[in-house]
Design an enzyme around this catalytic site. Sequence first.
Site, PDB file in Angstrom:
ATOM      1  N   GLU A 245      11.331   6.950  26.609  1.00  0.00           N
ATOM      2  CA  GLU A 245      12.152   6.851  27.779  1.00  0.00           C
ATOM      3  C   GLU A 245      13.801   7.420  27.329  1.00  0.00           C
ATOM      4  OE1 GLU A 245      14.194   3.739  30.743  1.00  0.00           O
ATOM      5  OE2 GLU A 245      12.628   3.186  29.528  1.00  0.00           O
TER       6      GLU A 245
ATOM      7  N   ASP B 270       0.754  -1.121   0.072  1.00  0.00           N
ATOM      8  CA  ASP B 270       0.046  -0.039   0.141  1.00  0.00           C
ATOM      9  C   ASP B 270       0.881   1.216   0.032  1.00  0.00           C
ATOM     10  OD1 ASP B 270      -2.356   1.799   0.485  1.00  0.00           O
ATOM     11  OD2 ASP B 270      -1.647   1.876   2.717  1.00  0.00           O
TER      12      ASP B 270
ATOM     13  N   ASP C  50      -0.220   5.176   1.002  1.00  0.00           N
ATOM     14  CA  ASP C  50      -0.237   6.083   2.284  1.00  0.00           C
ATOM     15  C   ASP C  50      -0.290   5.417   3.455  1.00  0.00           C
ATOM     16  OD1 ASP C  50      -0.620   8.805   0.597  1.00  0.00           O
ATOM     17  OD2 ASP C  50      -2.404   7.649  -0.327  1.00  0.00           O
TER      18      ASP C  50
END
Length: 354
Positions: A296, A12, A14
């Site tokens: 983190e 695919d 987008d």
Amino acid sequence: MNGNRISAVIFDLDGTLLNTEQVTKDLLKEFLARYGKVVDMEKENKRMGMVHHESAIAVVKDYDLPITPQQYTQNIMPMYHEKWPQAKPLPGVNRLIKHLHKHGVPFALASNSIRKNVEVKVSSQKGWKEYFSVILGSDQVKSGKPSPDLFLEAANKMGVDASCCLVIEDSLVGVKAGKAAKMQVVAVPSIQDESDQYSIADHIIHSFLNFQPELWALPPFDDWVMNALPIEPICFKASNKNGFLQELSVNGASDLPNQAWGVYFGWVEVDSQQRLKIIVSIKWDYTSGSFGKTIEACFMNGSKEQIYDEPMKVTLVGFIRGFDTKKNPSSDTHILDQDKSIAEACLNLAEYHY
């Protein structure tokens, strides 16, 4: 790997290969403001992967706009055409495309966008038009996704049996289309808080950096350097608060793509004067009752107290590991001593300079 040996890949576009959402996310908000309307993200997320003419009908109806779907398209599409060339490939995408091309594995692009719009997006990416064996838009088949037509046509044009194709998709609509075509499907969810809905896919990853070609009998990668992977730089602005980075973004738009998961390392610049080494663990989880991104951080030279709450530019140049989503999400997502050792060694190498 289940079923037949994989001999071709279908992507695919987008949200899977290109981060078009990042550069266009405020366009609908801007457009609706003309009519005194506000974006409803729950409705917009459900439209992900839908062909444009169906999406246009739904937008006009959902927001009770005093225009026709045709007028909506005529007014908003020039706004999209202006932004699409700015979209960047998602982490690990160029690496996989070049890897498949190098090893002679045919791969196609099958998008629910019409062909004209696909051309605008693809033409802005160096080498992409030459790499793809086939490029298809939804206006080139009878029905777009979730119909299997696009994927079956891509397989047909490549001369490959559908059962030997691997589909890589970010939307549930696309995953359903791939399974309807009787193909193997890898999901790379672009909406992370909905990733549990992708169970119909054969495999789920959170980033192309986690993709392992050998699981599908495809040639393995051989580009790791010192137990880490050099990546195209990922840049964002942030501030440090008690060992966690908080993104500094404009209008709430994140520079970090949703598909950035795992342990990364790179460099931090503070006021363009101080440069530090950094390692970060990026994950999505539930905090304070909502699903969000947690970063983190560990500074490997210099004291984090010295740059507490100050704006900084973060540039990630290396990837160490992803997270096993089948395990307890918190079990392997913290920065380990081994991660620090790898990052420290790698940042002394030319491959990881920026």
